[in-house]
Design a protein around this motif. Structure first.
Motif, short mmCIF file in Angstrom:
data_model
loop_
_atom_site.label_atom_id
_atom_site.label_comp_id
_atom_site.label_asym_id
_atom_site.label_seq_id
_atom_site.Cartn_x
_atom_site.Cartn_y
_atom_site.Cartn_z
N GLU A 121 -9.06 8.45 -7.64
CA GLU A 121 -7.66 8.85 -7.41
C GLU A 121 -7.55 9.77 -6.20
OE1 GLU A 121 -4.88 7.77 -8.90
OE2 GLU A 121 -6.05 6.45 -10.20
N GLU A 122 -8.52 10.66 -6.02
CA GLU A 122 -8.53 11.54 -4.84
C GLU A 122 -8.59 10.71 -3.56
OE1 GLU A 122 -11.74 14.34 -5.15
OE2 GLU A 122 -10.97 15.19 -7.03
N GLN A 123 -9.44 9.68 -3.56
CA GLN A 123 -9.55 8.81 -2.38
C GLN A 123 -8.26 8.02 -2.15
OE1 GLN A 123 -12.12 8.91 -0.19
NE2 GLN A 123 -12.66 10.63 -1.50
N ILE A 124 -7.64 7.59 -3.22
CA ILE A 124 -6.37 6.85 -3.11
C ILE A 124 -5.31 7.75 -2.49
CG2 ILE A 124 -4.47 5.86 -4.45
CD1 ILE A 124 -6.65 4.71 -6.34
N PRO A 144 0.78 -1.23 0.00
CA PRO A 144 0.00 0.00 0.00
C PRO A 144 0.82 1.29 0.00
CG PRO A 144 0.03 -0.89 2.21
CD PRO A 144 0.82 -1.84 1.34
N GLU A 145 2.15 1.19 -0.08
CA GLU A 145 2.96 2.41 -0.14
C GLU A 145 2.78 3.13 -1.47
OE1 GLU A 145 4.47 3.75 2.48
OE2 GLU A 145 3.68 2.04 3.59
N THR A 146 2.48 2.37 -2.53
CA THR A 146 2.17 2.97 -3.83
C THR A 146 0.70 2.72 -4.14
OG1 THR A 146 2.87 0.98 -4.99
CG2 THR A 146 4.50 2.73 -4.76
N ALA A 147 0.16 3.53 -4.99
CA ALA A 147 -1.27 3.48 -5.30
C ALA A 147 -1.64 2.22 -6.08
CB ALA A 147 -1.67 4.70 -6.10
N PRO A 148 -2.81 1.65 -5.79
CA PRO A 148 -3.30 0.54 -6.61
C PRO A 148 -3.70 1.06 -7.99
CG PRO A 148 -4.99 1.20 -5.06
CD PRO A 148 -3.77 2.02 -4.73
N THR A 185 -12.03 0.68 2.13
CA THR A 185 -12.40 2.10 2.16
C THR A 185 -12.81 2.58 0.77
OG1 THR A 185 -10.79 2.43 3.92
CG2 THR A 185 -11.59 4.40 2.81
N LEU A 186 -12.04 2.19 -0.26
CA LEU A 186 -12.36 2.61 -1.64
C LEU A 186 -13.69 2.03 -2.11
CD1 LEU A 186 -8.91 2.28 -3.46
CD2 LEU A 186 -10.03 4.36 -2.66
N PHE A 187 -13.88 0.73 -1.88
CA PHE A 187 -15.11 0.09 -2.32
C PHE A 187 -16.33 0.69 -1.63
CE2 PHE A 187 -12.57 -4.06 -3.16
CZ PHE A 187 -12.14 -3.56 -4.37
N GLN A 201 -13.75 8.98 -16.87
CA GLN A 201 -12.68 9.86 -16.40
C GLN A 201 -13.04 10.53 -15.08
OE1 GLN A 201 -9.69 9.91 -17.89
NE2 GLN A 201 -9.08 11.05 -16.08
N PHE A 202 -14.30 10.94 -14.94
CA PHE A 202 -14.75 11.57 -13.71
C PHE A 202 -14.66 10.59 -12.53
CE2 PHE A 202 -18.26 12.52 -10.72
CZ PHE A 202 -17.84 13.77 -10.29
N VAL A 203 -15.15 9.35 -12.74
CA VAL A 203 -15.11 8.34 -11.68
C VAL A 203 -13.65 8.04 -11.30
CG1 VAL A 203 -15.60 5.92 -11.13
CG2 VAL A 203 -17.34 7.31 -12.27
N LEU A 204 -12.80 7.87 -12.31
CA LEU A 204 -11.38 7.58 -12.03
C LEU A 204 -10.71 8.73 -11.27
CD1 LEU A 204 -10.25 5.84 -15.33
CD2 LEU A 204 -10.55 4.78 -13.08
#
Length: 179
Positions: A85-88, A56-60, A99-101, A78-81
């Motif tokens: 990305e903001e949540q990541i 988890p040190e780098t983004a999924p 948390t993301l799901f 693009q909007f969803v991604l």
């Protein structure tokens, strides 16, 4: 703790949390799919998530390229991604899949509020074909599938939302006769 140990712990937690949940699908120990919304809902979509070695040190890695998502416009994808990305970024360095799901589920309406389903039609007849009479007026009837049939179709797909090669092949059985 090493990244490998973090991943093993998070994988165990995900398996226990989403056991029996038809929205969650483990493709491999580092690749997952999670469906946001109901199967019949045109605003539902599938998140494809893969962990790099140092997660988890780098983004999924998150993708919306599954076949199931073909009804989404590129702008909505693009909007969803971008929102994911903001949540990541907010959760970087921690185990964040749950948390993301859950964030995507809770914010489903917000993510898809401007969604208009994209219809992709395949035209087989040419415009010069005299047998075709104004195809714009003719409505196509879609095959109606039951929920069970739709579930079976979804369960047969791979991590890209596509059916595996040969899924509809029929085995030929050689019948021998005694002479």
């Amino acid at each position: 703790m090493t990244a490998q140990e973090d991943q093993e712990m998070e994988l165990e937690a995900l398996r226990s949390i989403y056991e029996g949940d038809e929205c969650f699908k483990e493709i491999s120990p580092v690749s997952f799919q999670f469906r946001i919304g109901d199967l019949e809902d045109t605003k539902s979509f599938i998140l494809d998530v893969s962990w790099p070695e140092t997660y988890p040190e780098t983004a999924p890695e998150i993708s919306l390229d599954a076949f199931f998502n073909n009804k989404m416009s590129p702008d909505i994808k693009q909007f969803v991604l971008s929102k994911m990305e903001e949540q990541i970024e907010a959760n970087l360095g921690t185990s964040m899949m749950y948390t993301l799901f859950e964030w995507a589920k809770d914010n489903h309406e917000f993510l898809m509020e401007n969604h208009k389903p994209v219809l992709q039609a395949v035209t087989l007849a040419s415009n010069n074909d005299p047998t075709v009479t104004n195809p714009a007026k003719k409505k196509e009837r879609k095959e109606q599938l039951s929920k069970a049939q739709k579930r079976r179709i979804i369960n047969r797909t791979d991590n890209k939302g596509e059916l595996p090669r040969g899924w509809n092949w029929v085995d030929v059985i050689k019948v021998s006769t005694n002479h």
